[in-house]
Motif scaffolding. Structure first.
Motif, PDB file in Angstrom:
ATOM      1  N   PHE A  80       0.821  -1.262   0.032  1.00 29.41           N
ATOM      2  CA  PHE A  80       0.082   0.007  -0.003  1.00 29.41           C
ATOM      3  C   PHE A  80       0.843   1.083   0.052  1.00 29.41           C
ATOM      4  N   VAL A  81       0.665   2.126  -0.827  1.00 28.65           N
ATOM      5  CA  VAL A  81       1.043   3.362  -0.974  1.00 28.65           C
ATOM      6  C   VAL A  81       0.435   4.608  -1.026  1.00 28.65           C
ATOM      7  N   GLY A  82       0.922   5.506  -0.451  1.00 26.79           N
ATOM      8  CA  GLY A  82      -0.100   7.045  -0.444  1.00 26.79           C
ATOM      9  C   GLY A  82       0.575   7.868   0.732  1.00 26.79           C
ATOM     10  N   GLY A  83       0.134   8.867   0.690  1.00 26.26           N
ATOM     11  CA  GLY A  83       0.487  10.154   1.580  1.00 26.26           C
ATOM     12  C   GLY A  83       0.052   9.828   2.974  1.00 26.26           C
ATOM     13  N   ASP A  84       0.676  10.478   3.953  1.00 23.59           N
ATOM     14  CA  ASP A  84       0.139  10.431   5.468  1.00 23.59           C
ATOM     15  C   ASP A  84      -1.342  10.797   5.525  1.00 23.59           C
ATOM     16  N   GLY A  85      -2.135   9.933   6.080  1.00 19.79           N
ATOM     17  CA  GLY A  85      -3.705  10.279   6.142  1.00 19.79           C
ATOM     18  C   GLY A  85      -4.245   9.610   4.991  1.00 19.79           C
ATOM     19  N   ALA A  86      -3.872   8.817   4.217  1.00 21.90           N
ATOM     20  CA  ALA A  86      -4.470   8.415   2.944  1.00 21.90           C
ATOM     21  C   ALA A  86      -5.404   7.308   3.143  1.00 21.90           C
ATOM     22  N   GLY A  87      -5.112   6.511   4.305  1.00 23.42           N
ATOM     23  CA  GLY A  87      -5.856   5.429   5.032  1.00 23.42           C
ATOM     24  C   GLY A  87      -5.267   3.965   4.675  1.00 23.42           C
ATOM     25  N   LYS A  88      -3.980   3.940   4.348  1.00 22.30           N
ATOM     26  CA  LYS A  88      -3.280   2.856   4.185  1.00 22.30           C
ATOM     27  C   LYS A  88      -3.473   1.608   5.283  1.00 22.30           C
ATOM     28  N   SER A  89      -3.044   1.989   6.510  1.00 19.54           N
ATOM     29  CA  SER A  89      -2.959   1.234   7.395  1.00 19.54           C
ATOM     30  C   SER A  89      -4.384   0.662   7.812  1.00 19.54           C
ATOM     31  N   THR A  90      -5.526   1.214   7.685  1.00 20.55           N
ATOM     32  CA  THR A  90      -6.957   0.835   7.838  1.00 20.55           C
ATOM     33  C   THR A  90      -7.203  -0.085   6.567  1.00 20.55           C
ATOM     34  N   LEU A  91      -6.850   0.194   5.684  1.00 23.01           N
ATOM     35  CA  LEU A  91      -7.305  -0.634   4.460  1.00 23.01           C
ATOM     36  C   LEU A  91      -6.506  -2.002   4.571  1.00 23.01           C
ATOM     37  N   ALA A  92      -5.092  -1.917   4.785  1.00 23.74           N
ATOM     38  CA  ALA A  92      -4.434  -3.058   5.180  1.00 23.74           C
ATOM     39  C   ALA A  92      -4.897  -4.173   5.961  1.00 23.74           C
ATOM     40  N   THR A  93      -5.119  -3.431   7.204  1.00 27.63           N
ATOM     41  CA  THR A  93      -5.661  -4.534   8.231  1.00 27.63           C
ATOM     42  C   THR A  93      -7.036  -5.079   7.595  1.00 27.63           C
ATOM     43  N   ARG A  94      -7.775  -4.307   7.191  1.00 29.10           N
ATOM     44  CA  ARG A  94      -9.172  -5.020   6.872  1.00 29.10           C
ATOM     45  C   ARG A  94      -8.680  -5.879   5.620  1.00 29.10           C
ATOM     46  N   LEU A  95      -8.054  -5.710   4.810  1.00 31.11           N
ATOM     47  CA  LEU A  95      -7.668  -6.829   3.735  1.00 31.11           C
ATOM     48  C   LEU A  95      -7.208  -8.058   4.273  1.00 31.11           C
ATOM     49  N   ARG A  96      -6.184  -7.644   5.335  1.00 25.54           N
ATOM     50  CA  ARG A  96      -5.678  -9.011   5.530  1.00 25.54           C
ATOM     51  C   ARG A  96      -6.713  -9.704   6.218  1.00 25.54           C
ATOM     52  N   GLN A  97      -7.729  -9.243   7.288  1.00 24.89           N
ATOM     53  CA  GLN A  97      -8.573  -9.770   8.028  1.00 24.89           C
ATOM     54  C   GLN A  97      -9.636 -10.706   6.863  1.00 24.89           C
ATOM     55  N   ALA A  98      -9.886  -9.889   5.801  1.00 27.52           N
ATOM     56  CA  ALA A  98     -10.833 -10.620   4.470  1.00 27.52           C
ATOM     57  C   ALA A  98     -10.194 -11.650   4.033  1.00 27.52           C
TER      58      ALA A  98
END
Length: 230
Positions: A17-35
């Motif tokens: 996941f790539v993006g600026g600070d505050g883009a939501g990378k960590s939130t999306l990464a956590t959710r996709l790993r769980q999925a």
């Protein structure tokens, strides 16, 4: 009767996941790993603080000490050491994490969801006149190439509205107010967009999307790219 020879699992995949600070990378990464896990795919989340080496407490402890030096440092020490030092320190951290965590997981058939990949560091050093861009590219060139890179594209002003606060690093040490954050982040984001244009990244314009919409778009794109079922 001859025992069946053990089968070698299909290699796992690295999803970054790539993006600026505050883009939501960590939130999306956590959710996709769980999925991925919920769908029966073995997956792990690897972030900038992941220091657990399976079944090897001594290596785990060493990796954690390196993480402390790189990411849990005193701000005064960080400033005194300079940009060249921190580039090489970051390269050391990413090298060991890749060697001790990412590569073994992929070899075992595990999906590695990689939050905070090195691409953002490359973008930051590309706008740093003190360090040659080529040097930054070289010290990360040996890392495992991700199979999928998601670029969460959002302007710095919109990201700040979501994030709310920031560190001196996130302003490029250029000042302490919102405009300093926005100016620096947009400069770095332009470098990320250049990387996205030159590579096969999956770009998601997330400024007008909520978290559920981002997850739905990302999971659909991931399923299509890797032929996965969620």
């Amino acid at each position: 009767m001859t025992a069946n020879a053990p089968t070698t699992p299909e290699p796992g995949k690295v999803i970054s996941f790539v993006g600026g600070d505050g883009a939501g990378k960590s939130t999306l990464a956590t959710r996709l790993r769980q999925a991925l896990n919920d769908a029966g795919h073995k997956a792990i989340l690897v972030s900038k603080h992941s220091a657990d080496v399976p079944r090897d407490p001594e290596l785990s402890a060493y990796l954690d000490r390196l993480n402390e030096l790189v990411y849990r440092r005193d701000a005064r020490v960080a400033k005194a050491c300079g940009d060249h030092y921190w580039l090489l320190a970051l390269a050391s951290w990413y090298t060991l994490q890749d060697r001790l965590v990412v590569r073994p997981a992929v070899a075992a058939g595990t999906y590695v969801v990689l939050d905070n990949a090195h691409h953002k560091i490359l973008a930051r050093y590309a706008v740093n006149p003190e360090v040659p861009t080529r040097l930054a590219e070289q010290v990360f060139a040996h890392l495992t190439e991700p199979d999928v890179v998601f670029f969460l594209n959002i302007g710095a002003r919109e990201a700040l509205a979501r994030k709310g606060s920031y560190t001196s690093l996130e302003t490029g040490h250029s000042g302490g107010d919102d405009e300093d954050f926005i100016r620096y982040q947009d400069t770095v984001l332009n470098q990320m967009r250049k990387q996205a244009a030159s590579g096969a990244w999956l770009s998601l314009d997330v400024a007008e999307m909520n978290r559920d919409q981002v997850f739905k778009a990302a999971s659909a794109a991931l399923a299509d790219r890797l032929h996965l079922a969620f």
